[in-house]
Write a protein that holds these residues in place. Structure first.
Motif, short mmCIF file in Angstrom:
data_model
loop_
_atom_site.label_atom_id
_atom_site.label_comp_id
_atom_site.label_asym_id
_atom_site.label_seq_id
_atom_site.Cartn_x
_atom_site.Cartn_y
_atom_site.Cartn_z
N PHE A 388 -22.44 27.48 -27.04
CA PHE A 388 -22.48 27.18 -28.47
C PHE A 388 -23.56 27.91 -29.25
O PHE A 388 -23.46 28.03 -30.47
N TYR A 389 -24.63 28.37 -28.59
CA TYR A 389 -25.73 28.98 -29.33
C TYR A 389 -25.75 30.50 -29.23
O TYR A 389 -26.64 31.14 -29.77
N GLY A 390 -24.78 31.10 -28.56
CA GLY A 390 -24.83 32.54 -28.33
C GLY A 390 -24.35 33.39 -29.48
O GLY A 390 -24.63 34.58 -29.52
N SER A 391 -23.63 32.82 -30.43
CA SER A 391 -23.11 33.60 -31.56
C SER A 391 -22.84 32.65 -32.72
O SER A 391 -22.74 31.43 -32.54
N ASP A 392 -22.71 33.22 -33.90
CA ASP A 392 -22.46 32.37 -35.08
C ASP A 392 -21.11 31.68 -35.02
O ASP A 392 -20.96 30.57 -35.53
N VAL A 393 -20.10 32.30 -34.38
CA VAL A 393 -18.81 31.62 -34.29
C VAL A 393 -18.93 30.41 -33.38
O VAL A 393 -18.32 29.36 -33.62
N GLY A 394 -19.72 30.52 -32.33
CA GLY A 394 -19.94 29.37 -31.46
C GLY A 394 -20.69 28.27 -32.18
O GLY A 394 -20.41 27.08 -32.00
#
Length: 510
Positions: A388-394
């Motif tokens: 969840f924290y690896g990219s803005d979509v996540g």
């Protein structure tokens, strides 16, 4: 139940201010002669332990040791300072550790989670019960109280800096000698065992070669707001996610007694931490307008447990051991809990300070019990953070999921009471399907999904047909090239594994 019973027996009264030991109270290392084997009784004295570090982990360990009959020395180099920290603790910690209510600055009953696109989810206003809240406190206040309580139970408090530790040969019954300075005067103390509770940059861990780990950095500013601005944060905490505030964690605004803490953290871009702090200040610019910065703090935070947490007659607890959860960054409860469990384990193994303890005793009574209770929690939260924290979509997917009331209820039940929330099987299935839909909308693919897919594969590998010893040939399509289906399968497995564990516990208790 045993832990609960012990907690109920430890009721405390106010204690005098902390005092440094006088010279005549300091044992000379030459007077401590250890000739007994690790399994024999001590003659004419009690087991002697040193706890290095006076935060929640060290103070809780010292309290348990001293109350259990072990001669205990608690070292803290700077009692007037404390680790920068959001200050949130689970509700169950108040009763479990007998925390006086007057130490609680704020009763947070509302949380807002704000996505990169500024999608805002109100978290808790409809799902918290009338008596529930997230206690917020200041670390300097909590740490001082816990140290005083340890002292009232018989721990000897030493305000001093540990400079070196003489470590005996493996399997030797000779003492550890702790060299330290008090008011620029050199001192030494010989002890039977050591509990290292001296934080992420633990000197104890380095001395026993406990292994390295990755550290994040947390940076926060304490800001005094005008009264009308502070009223907005009366019972509200905010979490912000996005590449502008952290590439791999979240930023926060947490209410304190008369100010707010505004901060962020990161592990993969520590050199840019001040830029991310500017990012969170920009996101909350109107809410903190007119505020005055009264304190700036920064501190390393461990990202995972150390490779070795027990070596010889030395055990690590709290941040020194790496007990900070991914995803939430929670550390206070697990620090205090690990210290307490370690102290109680030593008391049990030594039969109330009457016997020497060994490395095997510490691993059996402390480390195995800790891992049995919490290892899977740490692994699962590590997994969620990567997803969840690896990219803005996540992050957009995370915030959208947090809008579901069932997700909120399960989250609060698990966080506030530190136990698996029972829930309902059909609601659990619905939650997984909602997760599927959310990730479809957010188009989450790639690195995060691959990590989760491999973890899920390992979880069910005993049941996979056609897999060779190297784990390379699998004939189930959900573990093929389709990362997204692998993600959902992994989430489904995680949820139902947790439910099966819970069902098993219920059957045993019935």
């Amino acid at each position: 139940m045993a832990a609960l019973a012990l907690t109920q027996n430890l009721r405390f009264t106010p204690t005098p201010p902390l005092k440094t030991l006088r010279q005549h109270q300091r044992p000379n290392p030459k007077t401590l002669k250890i000739t007994a084997s690790s399994s024999s009784r001590l003659s004419g004295r009690k087991l002697r332990a040193a706890v290095i570090g006076g935060g929640p982990a060290g103070s809780s360990a010292a309290e348990a040791l001293a109350a259990g009959g072990v001669e205990t020395y608690l070292f803290e180099r700077s009692p007037s300072t404390a680790k920068p920290c959001g200050g949130a603790i689970p509700l169950c910690m108040i009763d479990e550790f007998s925390i006086p209510l007057h130490l609680i600055d704020r009763h947070v009953t509302r949380m807002k989670i704000i996505s990169p696109s500024n999608l805002t989810v109100d978290f808790g206003s409809k799902t918290l019960k009338s008596h529930e809240y997230i206690p917020m406190l200041r670390r300097e206040v909590l740490d001082s109280f816990l140290r005083s309580r340890a002292q009232s139970n018989g721990a000897n408090f030493i305000t001093g800096l540990v400079t070196d530790i003489e470590v005996p040969d493996s399997y030797s019954s000779k003492p550890y000698v702790i060299h330290h300075t008090v008011n620029n005067c050199k001192r030494s103390l010989a002890v039977d065992l050591i509990v290292g509770a001296d934080g992420a940059n633990s000197k104890v861990a380095k001395i026993i070669d406990a292994g390295n780990y990755s550290c994040a950095i947390a940076f926060q500013e304490r800001i005094k707001l005008p009264d009308e601005k502070m009223e907005y944060y009366h019972n509200l905490a905010e979490m912000y996610v996005g590449d502008d505030v952290s590439p791999d964690f979240y930023a926060w605004v947490f209410p304190k007694c008369d100010h707010v803490a505004v901060g962020t953290g990161t592990v993969c871009a520590k050199q840019n931490i001040k830029g991310y702090q500017r990012g969170i200040r920009e996101r909350v610019r109107e809410k903190i307008k007119g505020g005055k910065v009264i304190k700036v703090e920064a501190h390393p935070i461990p990202e995972h447990p150390r490779p070795r947490r027990v070596r010889g007659r030395v055990a690590l607890v709290g941040d020194a051991a790496g007990y900070v959860t991914k995803c939430s960054g929670e550390g206070i409860y697990f620090a205090a809990k690990s210290g307490k469990m370690c102290g109680e384990a030593i008391v049990k193994a030594s039969e109330g300070g009457e016997k020497m303890v060994s490395e095997e005793d510490l691993k059996r009574e402390y480390l195995r019990e800790w891992d049995k209770k919490y290892a899977n929690t740490f692994r699962f939260l590590d997994l969620l953070q990567r997803v969840f924290y690896g990219s803005d979509v996540g992050r957009e997917a995370l915030v959208e999921l947090c809008g579901d009331e069932y997700v909120q209820r399960m989250t609060f039940d698990s966080y506030l009471y530190k136990k698996l929330a029972s829930g309902h099987r059909w609601d659990d299935l619905k939650m997984v399907l909602n997760t599927f839909g959310t990730f479809m909308r957010c188009k989450v693919v790639g690195r995060e999904m691959e990590a989760l897919r491999l973890s899920a594969k390992r979880a069910i590998s005993p049941f996979l047909p056609g897999e060779d010893e190297g784990g390379k040939h699998v004939s189930i399509s959900c573990f093929g090239a389709d990362d997204f289906v692998g993600l959902v399968s992994g989430l489904l497995i995680q949820v139902w594994c947790l439910k099966l564990v819970h069902f098993g516990i219920d059957r045993k208790l019935a």
